[in-house]
Design an enzyme around this catalytic site. Structure first.
Site, PDB file in Angstrom:
ATOM      1  CB  ALA A  15      -0.944  -0.132   1.158  1.00  0.00           C
ATOM      2  CB  ALA A  16       4.401   2.007  -0.201  1.00  0.00           C
ATOM      3  N   GLY A  17       2.462   2.562  -2.495  1.00  0.00           N
ATOM      4  CA  GLY A  17       1.977   3.293  -3.727  1.00  0.00           C
ATOM      5  C   GLY A  17       0.570   3.872  -3.499  1.00  0.00           C
ATOM      6  CG  ASP A  18      -2.604   1.439  -2.775  1.00  0.00           C
ATOM      7  OD1 ASP A  18      -2.857   1.448  -4.104  1.00  0.00           O
ATOM      8  OD2 ASP A  18      -2.754   0.163  -2.153  1.00  0.00           O
TER       9      ASP A  18
HETATM   10  O1  RIB Z   1      -1.693  -1.985  -3.354  1.00  0.00           O
HETATM   11  C1  RIB Z   1      -1.822  -3.114  -2.192  1.00  0.00           C
HETATM   12  C2  RIB Z   1      -3.328  -3.604  -2.250  1.00  0.00           C
HETATM   13  O2  RIB Z   1      -3.198  -4.258  -3.645  1.00  0.00           O
HETATM   14  C3  RIB Z   1      -3.178  -4.524  -1.365  1.00  0.00           C
HETATM   15  O3  RIB Z   1      -3.973  -3.890  -0.207  1.00  0.00           O
HETATM   16  C4  RIB Z   1      -4.076  -5.673  -2.080  1.00  0.00           C
HETATM   17  O4  RIB Z   1      -5.580  -5.944  -1.663  1.00  0.00           O
HETATM   18  C5  RIB Z   1      -4.044  -5.545  -3.482  1.00  0.00           C
HETATM   19  O5  RIB Z   1      -5.230  -4.920  -3.741  1.00  0.00           O
END
Ligand code: RIB
Length: 302
Positions: A248-251
């Site tokens: 989730a770093a990119g998120d």
């Molecule tokens: O970017 C990380 C995410 O990728 C995770 O939370 C997983 O659910 C996938 O969607």
């Protein structure tokens, strides 16, 4: 403060830590198993909300326990969930292994996320109308993403596409993207250019700009990030931290950019803010469990 609409996935992450991720045909023994709310769409929505963003999320979960948990997680973080529907199908699930170098491997079973169709975008159109910035990823059907981007542009919205997980995209989709936020691998897949140097990144980005993308911020992991538009480019060094889990770093980075833009920050300020958020997120385990609050960012000394 402008409103943001996230159109995307919600997954329950099923996570195991390992020393080394298994090779093909290999079985490895890992650590404790954890269930963590995730999904690229939901992670970005939660990242934004924790940073003070006002967020509508459009998506779907299954009518099951995971779906309830994911919806409650968003509600607890003050994401508007009125545009998230339940379907008679399993909630999206992601099988994640994280190794000793903080890197992961992820397999997603999309389930309800693949029920987010163009009709559903029409039904949820007020979530887009009510927002100034629309953010998408690639964990919902490509036709839906294409349609949602087109609708968003018709409504005069600023569109951000985080092209993960990367697939080759039609030019029609690319043409409706204002800001693209790929990592190097994703940019390589999208552009067809093998990336080894900064010049390769610029060349690949130029291909995307020629197809209609207005600007790109390419994330380079622990090195930093590179902004590129038609005329110029700007490199931002990453903050040095001890990463334990990059999930989730990119998120978190894309979410932080959207909030910074919603607050009227310029590109340089937005990249600095997002770099801090990314640096904080990799220091904690899991997806939504790792996302920092605005106070965490204000207290961050890089
Ligand atoms: O970017 C990380 C995410 O990728 C995770 O939370 C997983 O659910 C996938 O969607």
């Amino acid at each position: 403060m402008k409103n943001i609409c996230v159109i995307g996935s919600l997954n329950m992450d099923l996570v195991v830590k390992v020393n080394d991720r298994p090779k093909g045909g290999q079985t490895v023994i890992g650590g404790d198993f954890k269930e963590v709310p995730g999904g690229k769409g939901a992670n970005q929505a939660v990242a934004m909300a924790r940073l003070g963003g006002k967020v509508n999320m459009i998506g779907k979960v299954g009518r099951d326990g995971f779906g309830d948990t994911l919806l409650n997680a968003l509600k607890n973080d003050n994401v508007n969930t009125e545009y998230i529907n339940k379907e008679d199908i399993a909630t999206g699930v992601a099988m994640i292994t994280v190794d000793k170098n903080a890197e992961n491997s992820i397999v997603v079973a999309p389930g309800a996320n693949f029920k987010v169709d163009t009709d559903y975008i029409d039904k949820s159109i007020n979530g887009i109308k009510d927002s100034d910035i629309v953010v998408l990823q690639l964990e919902t059907p490509i036709d839906t993403i294409n349609y949602a981007l087109k609708k968003s542009k018709e409504l005069g919205k600023y569109t951000i596409l985080n092209p993960a997980p990367a697939v080759k995209l039609d030019d029609e989709i690319i043409a409706n993207v204002d800001l693209l936020t790929p990592n190097e691998t994703e940019l390589e897949i999208l552009s067809g250019v093998e990336i080894k140097t900064e010049d390769d990144i610029k060349k690949a980005s130029q291909i995307m700009i020629d197809k209609g993308v207005k600007e790109l911020i390419v994330t380079l992991g622990s090195k930093g990030s590179l902004y590129i538009n038609k005329e110029s480019s700007m490199f931002k060094k990453a903050y040095k931290v001890n990463a334990i889990d990059t999930t989730a770093a990119g998120d978190s980075y894309t979410g932080a950019l959207a909030v910074a833009f919603a607050n009227g920050k310029n590109i340089e300020e937005a990249m600095d803010f997002a770099s801090k958020v990314g640096a904080l997120s990799v220091q904690k385990e899991g997806a939504q469990s790792s996302l920092p609050t605005l106070l965490d960012v204000q207290n961050f000394r890089g």
